[in-house]
Design a protein around this motif. Structure first.
Motif, PDB file in Angstrom:
ATOM      1  N   GLN A 205       8.440  34.616  26.825  1.00  0.00           N
ATOM      2  CA  GLN A 205       9.056  34.609  28.144  1.00  0.00           C
ATOM      3  C   GLN A 205       9.543  36.005  28.511  1.00  0.00           C
ATOM      4  OE1 GLN A 205      12.039  31.406  27.868  1.00  0.00           O
ATOM      5  NE2 GLN A 205      10.673  30.142  29.143  1.00  0.00           N
ATOM      6  N   VAL A 206       9.439  36.326  29.822  1.00  0.00           N
ATOM      7  CA  VAL A 206       9.872  37.617  30.353  1.00  0.00           C
ATOM      8  C   VAL A 206      10.740  37.357  31.573  1.00  0.00           C
ATOM      9  CG1 VAL A 206       9.126  39.835  31.320  1.00  0.00           C
ATOM     10  CG2 VAL A 206       7.789  38.769  29.494  1.00  0.00           C
ATOM     11  N   TRP A 207      11.846  38.097  31.695  1.00  0.00           N
ATOM     12  CA  TRP A 207      12.716  37.966  32.847  1.00  0.00           C
ATOM     13  C   TRP A 207      13.497  39.256  33.052  1.00  0.00           C
ATOM     14  CZ3 TRP A 207      13.670  35.498  28.190  1.00  0.00           C
ATOM     15  CH2 TRP A 207      14.864  35.839  27.521  1.00  0.00           C
ATOM     16  N   VAL A 208      14.333  39.279  34.115  1.00  0.00           N
ATOM     17  CA  VAL A 208      15.167  40.428  34.449  1.00  0.00           C
ATOM     18  C   VAL A 208      16.627  39.985  34.320  1.00  0.00           C
ATOM     19  CG1 VAL A 208      15.783  42.121  36.219  1.00  0.00           C
ATOM     20  CG2 VAL A 208      13.421  41.299  36.045  1.00  0.00           C
ATOM     21  N   GLN A 209      17.449  40.847  33.737  1.00  0.00           N
ATOM     22  CA  GLN A 209      18.878  40.524  33.643  1.00  0.00           C
ATOM     23  C   GLN A 209      19.698  41.794  33.721  1.00  0.00           C
ATOM     24  OE1 GLN A 209      19.351  38.557  29.810  1.00  0.00           O
ATOM     25  NE2 GLN A 209      20.344  40.380  28.941  1.00  0.00           N
ATOM     26  N   VAL A 210      20.952  41.647  34.166  1.00  0.00           N
ATOM     27  CA  VAL A 210      21.888  42.770  34.194  1.00  0.00           C
ATOM     28  C   VAL A 210      22.697  42.729  32.909  1.00  0.00           C
ATOM     29  CG1 VAL A 210      21.988  42.874  36.705  1.00  0.00           C
ATOM     30  CG2 VAL A 210      23.583  41.395  35.456  1.00  0.00           C
ATOM     31  N   ALA A 211      22.971  43.941  32.380  1.00  0.00           N
ATOM     32  CA  ALA A 211      23.660  44.028  31.092  1.00  0.00           C
ATOM     33  C   ALA A 211      25.140  44.340  31.236  1.00  0.00           C
ATOM     34  CB  ALA A 211      22.995  45.083  30.220  1.00  0.00           C
ATOM     35  N   VAL A 212      25.530  44.877  32.405  1.00  0.00           N
ATOM     36  CA  VAL A 212      26.937  45.225  32.643  1.00  0.00           C
ATOM     37  C   VAL A 212      27.405  44.492  33.890  1.00  0.00           C
ATOM     38  CG1 VAL A 212      28.576  47.110  33.023  1.00  0.00           C
ATOM     39  CG2 VAL A 212      26.561  47.479  31.578  1.00  0.00           C
ATOM     40  N   GLY A 213      28.489  43.770  33.781  1.00  0.00           N
ATOM     41  CA  GLY A 213      28.941  42.917  34.885  1.00  0.00           C
ATOM     42  C   GLY A 213      29.224  43.654  36.166  1.00  0.00           C
ATOM     43  N   ASP A 214      29.750  44.876  36.074  1.00  0.00           N
ATOM     44  CA  ASP A 214      30.097  45.625  37.287  1.00  0.00           C
ATOM     45  C   ASP A 214      28.882  46.301  37.926  1.00  0.00           C
ATOM     46  OD1 ASP A 214      32.711  44.902  36.934  1.00  0.00           O
ATOM     47  OD2 ASP A 214      33.242  46.734  35.831  1.00  0.00           O
ATOM     48  N   TYR A 215      27.758  46.340  37.191  1.00  0.00           N
ATOM     49  CA  TYR A 215      26.557  47.013  37.704  1.00  0.00           C
ATOM     50  C   TYR A 215      25.496  45.956  38.035  1.00  0.00           C
ATOM     51  CZ  TYR A 215      28.691  51.169  35.603  1.00  0.00           C
ATOM     52  OH  TYR A 215      29.549  52.190  35.260  1.00  0.00           O
ATOM     53  N   ASN A 216      25.789  45.133  39.024  1.00  0.00           N
ATOM     54  CA  ASN A 216      24.885  44.036  39.363  1.00  0.00           C
ATOM     55  C   ASN A 216      24.510  44.034  40.837  1.00  0.00           C
ATOM     56  OD1 ASN A 216      27.366  43.350  40.375  1.00  0.00           O
ATOM     57  ND2 ASN A 216      27.381  41.250  39.571  1.00  0.00           N
ATOM     58  N   GLY A 217      24.410  45.220  41.414  1.00  0.00           N
ATOM     59  CA  GLY A 217      24.210  45.326  42.859  1.00  0.00           C
ATOM     60  C   GLY A 217      22.773  45.138  43.312  1.00  0.00           C
ATOM     61  N   ILE A 218      22.118  44.066  42.924  1.00  0.00           N
ATOM     62  CA  ILE A 218      20.782  43.744  43.462  1.00  0.00           C
ATOM     63  C   ILE A 218      20.990  43.153  44.843  1.00  0.00           C
ATOM     64  CG2 ILE A 218      18.723  42.338  43.207  1.00  0.00           C
ATOM     65  CD1 ILE A 218      18.980  42.521  40.240  1.00  0.00           C
ATOM     66  N   TYR A 219      20.403  43.828  45.845  1.00  0.00           N
ATOM     67  CA  TYR A 219      20.698  43.484  47.241  1.00  0.00           C
ATOM     68  C   TYR A 219      19.409  43.122  47.971  1.00  0.00           C
ATOM     69  CZ  TYR A 219      22.329  44.149  52.050  1.00  0.00           C
ATOM     70  OH  TYR A 219      22.647  43.970  53.369  1.00  0.00           O
ATOM     71  N   SER A 220      19.542  42.252  48.973  1.00  0.00           N
ATOM     72  CA  SER A 220      18.415  41.907  49.836  1.00  0.00           C
ATOM     73  C   SER A 220      18.939  41.568  51.213  1.00  0.00           C
ATOM     74  CB  SER A 220      17.634  40.715  49.256  1.00  0.00           C
ATOM     75  OG  SER A 220      18.472  39.581  49.134  1.00  0.00           O
ATOM     76  N   SER A 221      18.099  41.856  52.211  1.00  0.00           N
ATOM     77  CA  SER A 221      18.477  41.557  53.590  1.00  0.00           C
ATOM     78  C   SER A 221      17.209  41.294  54.386  1.00  0.00           C
ATOM     79  CB  SER A 221      19.265  42.728  54.191  1.00  0.00           C
ATOM     80  OG  SER A 221      18.422  43.863  54.318  1.00  0.00           O
ATOM     81  N   VAL A 222      17.349  41.224  55.707  1.00  0.00           N
ATOM     82  CA  VAL A 222      16.182  40.968  56.559  1.00  0.00           C
ATOM     83  C   VAL A 222      15.188  42.119  56.475  1.00  0.00           C
ATOM     84  CG1 VAL A 222      15.439  40.561  58.934  1.00  0.00           C
ATOM     85  CG2 VAL A 222      17.561  39.551  58.100  1.00  0.00           C
TER      86      VAL A 222
END
Length: 244
Positions: A205-222
């Protein structure tokens, strides 16, 4: 001189003349040899004689020794192109073999603009499917499960806004590659991208994860997206068939 004497002389002269005519001077004494005459001129060359008959052919001689090979000559100019040949017969139809198209595994998904920020050490959910015909990616868990062993490439394109971002591309709970983008109160979003090429066995299995709680700024918009994409480059099955 008397007439008798003159008559005798005339008679003797007549006899002498008669003998001279006959080349016979009998009765006279032999004279002395005369002086040799002048040599005559050389005669002219005679005409060439006729050619003789041709002789018979001689016996053939023995073969001579083979001479040394000469130096190779220069290459001659190319000749004119010949006319096209007639089309050959159509070959028999062979058995259809396996094509690489039989080994397809690919997906691409993005995060919806209303999705919450990812949690620490959890798979990031890219919940909007762009392509997933083989259904090897699960948008509910955010994980890709290998069904065809082989070489795969995975890439993440993420928009960073309002907070820093650090994410890892994971394989079976092991980080294969890690990427970081620091946020410094920029007025507009920025991008962070990263990829990894890896070999997978069945059920990996392969996936994406953040390792540091404060560095989780994955953003999306229109107008901006964050995507996760993966695809099979070359399968082990295809490689095994080629080796055979």
């Amino acid at each position: 001189m008397s007439c008798i004497t003159l008559s005798v002389l005339l008679l003797l002269l007549s006899c002498a003349l008669a003998n001279i005519k006959d080349n016979n001077l009998s009765g006279f004494c032999a004279g002395h040899p005369g002086i040799p005459g002048t040599p005559g001129r050389n005669g002219y060359p005679g005409l060439p004689g006729r050619d003789g008959r041709n002789g018979r052919d001689g016996m053939p001689g023995l073969p001579g020794q083979k001479g040394e090979a000469g130096i190779q000559g220069l290459r001659g100019p190319m000749g004119e192109q010949g006319n096209p040949g007639l089309p050959g017969p159509i070959g028999e139809k062979g058995v259809k073999g396996d094509s690489i198209i039989n080994y397809i595994s690919a997906f691409s998904a993005k995060r919806s603009k209303t999705h919450t920020l990812p949690q620490l050490e959890e798979a990031v959910q890219f919940n909007v499917i762009i392509y997933n015909d083989q259904r090897h990616y699960d948008p509910e868990t955010g994980k890709f499960t290998c069904e065809i062993p082989g070489l795969y490439y995975f890439v993440v394109h993420s928009t960073v806004f309002k907070t820093s971002l650090q994410f890892d591309i994971m394989k079976n709970n092991v980080s294969m590659s890690s990427f970081f983008q620091y946020y410094d109160n920029w007025p507009k979003p920025v991008s962070l991208s990263g990829g990894a090429l890896m070999h997978l066995d069945a059920k990996d299995q392969v996936w994406v994860q953040v390792a540091v709680g404060d560095y989780n700024g994955i953003y999306s918009s229109v107008k901006t997206d964050s995507t996760f994409t993966g695809f099979l480059v070359y399968s082990d099955w295809q490689n095994a068939q080629i080796l055979v």
